[in-house]
Design a protein around this motif. Structure first.
Motif, PDB file in Angstrom:
ATOM      1  N   PHE A 173       0.972  -1.222  -0.002  1.00 25.79           N
ATOM      2  CA  PHE A 173      -0.034   0.080  -0.035  1.00 25.79           C
ATOM      3  C   PHE A 173       1.009   1.421   0.079  1.00 25.79           C
ATOM      4  N   GLU A 174       1.828   1.212  -0.980  1.00 26.51           N
ATOM      5  CA  GLU A 174       2.620   2.549  -1.106  1.00 26.51           C
ATOM      6  C   GLU A 174       2.118   3.804  -1.258  1.00 26.51           C
ATOM      7  N   ALA A 175       1.230   3.923  -2.066  1.00 24.60           N
ATOM      8  CA  ALA A 175       0.450   5.139  -2.174  1.00 24.60           C
ATOM      9  C   ALA A 175      -0.470   5.528  -0.988  1.00 24.60           C
ATOM     10  N   GLU A 176      -0.839   4.651  -0.431  1.00 21.67           N
ATOM     11  CA  GLU A 176      -1.905   4.872   0.844  1.00 21.67           C
ATOM     12  C   GLU A 176      -1.011   5.532   1.956  1.00 21.67           C
ATOM     13  N   VAL A 177       0.370   4.897   2.123  1.00 22.45           N
ATOM     14  CA  VAL A 177       1.334   5.431   3.123  1.00 22.45           C
ATOM     15  C   VAL A 177       1.497   6.812   3.135  1.00 22.45           C
ATOM     16  N   PHE A 178       1.726   7.299   1.615  1.00 24.94           N
ATOM     17  CA  PHE A 178       2.149   8.610   1.315  1.00 24.94           C
ATOM     18  C   PHE A 178       0.970   9.422   1.861  1.00 24.94           C
ATOM     19  N   GLY A 179      -0.342   8.904   1.340  1.00 21.58           N
ATOM     20  CA  GLY A 179      -1.498   9.694   1.661  1.00 21.58           C
ATOM     21  C   GLY A 179      -1.922   9.707   3.090  1.00 21.58           C
ATOM     22  N   PHE A 180      -1.741   8.646   3.828  1.00 28.22           N
ATOM     23  CA  PHE A 180      -1.988   8.588   5.309  1.00 28.22           C
ATOM     24  C   PHE A 180      -0.905   9.635   6.041  1.00 28.22           C
ATOM     25  N   ASN A 181       0.334   9.624   5.452  1.00 32.80           N
ATOM     26  CA  ASN A 181       1.308  10.642   6.066  1.00 32.80           C
ATOM     27  C   ASN A 181       0.892  11.915   5.732  1.00 32.80           C
ATOM     28  N   LEU A 182       0.427  12.194   4.588  1.00 32.43           N
ATOM     29  CA  LEU A 182      -0.047  13.534   4.307  1.00 32.43           C
ATOM     30  C   LEU A 182      -1.062  14.083   5.311  1.00 32.43           C
ATOM     31  N   GLY A 183      -1.864  13.351   5.594  1.00 29.58           N
ATOM     32  CA  GLY A 183      -3.015  13.879   6.360  1.00 29.58           C
ATOM     33  C   GLY A 183      -2.622  13.879   7.853  1.00 29.58           C
ATOM     34  N   TYR A 184      -1.889  12.850   8.431  1.00 29.14           N
ATOM     35  CA  TYR A 184      -1.563  12.854   9.610  1.00 29.14           C
ATOM     36  C   TYR A 184      -0.524  14.191  10.108  1.00 29.14           C
ATOM     37  N   GLU A 185       0.296  14.300   9.147  1.00 28.32           N
ATOM     38  CA  GLU A 185       1.452  15.460   9.518  1.00 28.32           C
ATOM     39  C   GLU A 185       0.851  16.922   9.481  1.00 28.32           C
ATOM     40  N   GLN A 186      -0.411  16.949   8.986  1.00 28.37           N
ATOM     41  CA  GLN A 186      -0.904  18.582   8.827  1.00 28.37           C
ATOM     42  C   GLN A 186      -1.260  18.805  10.231  1.00 28.37           C
ATOM     43  N   LEU A 187      -0.863  20.242  10.765  1.00 27.85           N
ATOM     44  CA  LEU A 187      -0.997  20.511  11.741  1.00 27.85           C
ATOM     45  C   LEU A 187      -2.299  20.972  12.289  1.00 27.85           C
ATOM     46  N   PRO A 188      -3.189  20.179  13.276  1.00 34.02           N
ATOM     47  CA  PRO A 188      -4.458  20.449  13.497  1.00 34.02           C
ATOM     48  C   PRO A 188      -4.564  21.427  14.923  1.00 34.02           C
ATOM     49  N   LEU A 189      -5.712  22.216  14.824  1.00 31.48           N
ATOM     50  CA  LEU A 189      -6.174  22.942  15.764  1.00 31.48           C
ATOM     51  C   LEU A 189      -5.903  22.596  17.185  1.00 31.48           C
ATOM     52  N   HIS A 190      -6.509  21.250  17.111  1.00 26.80           N
ATOM     53  CA  HIS A 190      -6.837  20.596  18.447  1.00 26.80           C
ATOM     54  C   HIS A 190      -5.379  20.305  19.280  1.00 26.80           C
ATOM     55  N   LEU A 191      -4.267  20.230  18.531  1.00 26.35           N
ATOM     56  CA  LEU A 191      -2.849  19.899  18.998  1.00 26.35           C
ATOM     57  C   LEU A 191      -2.498  21.203  19.575  1.00 26.35           C
ATOM     58  N   LEU A 192      -2.715  22.411  19.193  1.00 26.08           N
ATOM     59  CA  LEU A 192      -2.352  23.837  19.569  1.00 26.08           C
ATOM     60  C   LEU A 192      -3.031  23.942  21.141  1.00 26.08           C
ATOM     61  N   ILE A 193      -4.355  23.859  21.001  1.00 27.55           N
ATOM     62  CA  ILE A 193      -5.189  23.957  22.173  1.00 27.55           C
ATOM     63  C   ILE A 193      -4.842  22.893  23.219  1.00 27.55           C
ATOM     64  N   THR A 194      -4.435  21.807  22.951  1.00 25.72           N
ATOM     65  CA  THR A 194      -4.254  20.648  23.689  1.00 25.72           C
ATOM     66  C   THR A 194      -2.961  21.182  24.570  1.00 25.72           C
ATOM     67  N   ALA A 195      -1.855  21.359  23.931  1.00 26.68           N
ATOM     68  CA  ALA A 195      -0.875  21.965  24.414  1.00 26.68           C
ATOM     69  C   ALA A 195      -0.933  22.843  25.331  1.00 26.68           C
TER      70      ALA A 195
END
Length: 459
Positions: free
Chosen positions: A199-221
């Motif tokens: 699932f090479e393309a899927e790994v690239f795609g999952f990584n693309l989504g997971y590594e975007q900075l979400p608002l909840h990460l900032l508020i949680t910190a």
């Protein structure tokens, strides 16, 4: 109460039983089978089947990714601006006196840390298969990201070690049984870890989504720090996932480069979208935060203890006409038990916990129930007792308390410095697996791999 390791062992036993039954794959079973040093063939097959099912489930979800890879940079930058603006608005609200948006108190925050642990304890796992592709420059961004998730072999920077230390520092290593949804993301990431070549393309795609900075990460910190809880695990992700030069940027660039080299770019991007949408499955951060009820949690804590505490008490004391043993024989009656303890003045709600006899029994050194409840459980009970009470003092932030002392992350086990030498990268790959990299041999192997691979990148 069970520790994280005990939870995994229990789930693993359940998964073994599953192999002899018919029925749908369960995330907890897949997680337990794959989060081991060396998954066997049956576990790998289970993980592959689970991934395929999750992709089918995600296929119908809306997807905001642009069809043209060349548009990814603008898409990423637009998202980053949107998150930045939303966080700026949040900070203004807080400065104007608005309450915390996420966590009602430390118990709520601890509950969150425990419930997202199955995902955090496999942080970066979806990229593991990339380290086998070190000869292919297209995988360089993924490999470098994975090495950074592993702290390049530095125990104090390894994300899994950091999270384990965060749980331990706050008495949160032991946790309740979690629902199926809490294991979905971890199971997906472990599935991608061991089937990335398929699932090479899927790994690239999952990584693309997971590594975007979400608002909840900032508020949680922000709110963890405000509550006196070390936010470093989360602030670290805020910095390394940035859209300017961090993991978010690398993830987008990796997709653009890989799509350009793919024999069928459209088919590759379809796989990228499948992987990207996997991020939407399972328990969401906001869902986990919103599911907490202090009232329900204190009842759950006592009900769980009741199974172990019945027949352990004398019949000297009666509360509401029953002995303590009689109350504990009916765990489902813990809400009524708490009401009766209030009536009998064993608990005084809305006042400092130390004024309640029950609290002194469980908290004071030498108390008859000292050590029965762990740090998290005591925090839940304390906040429930003190709900509505305040001594007017402001809770110092974690950073304020930490000034002048070493970071908790520095307590992680050190790995001896290694002399630079030629290393067979293929021979190190197994030790970089999700179930191994955070232990000492894995940390050493990661340092060797990182050292040699980074030298090769600039050679």
């Amino acid at each position: 109460m069970r520790s994280t390791v005990e939870e995994m062992q229990a789930a693993r036993s359940a998964a073994q039983a599953y192999r002899h039954q018919d029925g749908p794959l369960q995330a907890e079973q897949v997680y337990a089978q794959l989060f081991v040093p060396t998954p066997d063939e049956a576990a790998l097959a289970m993980g592959r089947d689970y991934l395929a099912r999750q992709m089918e489930q995600a296929a119908g979800l809306p997807c905001d990714l642009p069809d043209d890879p060349a548009a990814l940079a603008a898409w990423m930058e637009s998202r980053a601006i949107e998150v930045g603006s939303a966080y700026e608005a949040y900070l203004k609200e807080r400065q104007q006196g608005a309450p915390r948006r996420y966590f009602s108190g430390r118990a709520h925050a601890f509950n969150f840390l425990r419930r997202v642990a199955p995902t955090k304890l496999v942080d970066g796992a979806w990229l593991y298969s990339a380290v086998k592709r070190w000869r292919d420059p297209l995988f360089r961004p993924l490999i470098l990201t994975y090495l950074e998730e592993l702290g390049d072999g530095d125990a104090a920077m390894n994300h899994v070690t950091l999270y384990r230390s965060l749980l331990a520092a706050n008495g949160c290593e032991h946790g309740p049984a979690l629902s199926e949804d809490h294991y979905v993301q971890g199971a997906i990431q472990l599935g991608l870890a061991h089937h990335g070549e398929q699932f090479e393309a899927e790994v690239f795609g999952f990584n693309l989504g997971y590594e975007q900075l979400p608002l909840h990460l900032l508020i949680t910190a922000y709110e963890l720090n405000e509550l006196g809880i070390d936010p470093y695990y989360f602030t670290l992700h805020v910095t390394i996932d940035n859209a300017a030069s961090g993991h978010a940027r690398k993830a987008a660039e990796a997709v653009v480069q890989a799509a350009a080299q793919a024999p069928d770019p459209q088919a590759f991007m379809a796989g990228v979208r499948r992987g990207y949408l996997l991020n939407e499955l399972g328990a969401s951060t906001l869902g986990v935060i919103g599911s907490f009820s202090l009232e329900q949690e204190v009842v759950r804590v006592l009900a769980e203890k009741a199974a172990f505490g019945r027949m352990m008490h004398s019949d000297y004391c009666r509360i509401g006409g029953k002995t303590v043993n009689q109350w504990l024989e009916e765990p489902e009656g813990m809400a009524s038990f708490l009401e009766e303890m209030e009536k009998a003045k064993w608990i005084t709600r809305g006042r400092e916990a130390s004024e309640s006899r029950f609290w002194r029994l469980i908290d004071a050194a030498g108390g008859q129930m000292f050590g029965v409840f762990d740090g998290y459980e005591k925090q839940v009970i304390r906040e429930w007792i003190e709900q509505g009470w305040s001594d007017g003092r402001r809770q110092p932030s974690f950073r304020a308390m930490a000034r002048g002392r070493d970071s908790a992350a520095a307590e992680a086990p050190a790995v001896p410095a290694l002399a630079a030498r030629e290393v067979d990268l293929d021979a190190l790959v197994a030790e970089l697996a999700p179930g191994r990299h955070h232990f000492v041999p894995g940390l050493e192997a990661t340092r060797l791999y990182s050292e040699r691979y980074r030298r090769a990148c600039v050679a």
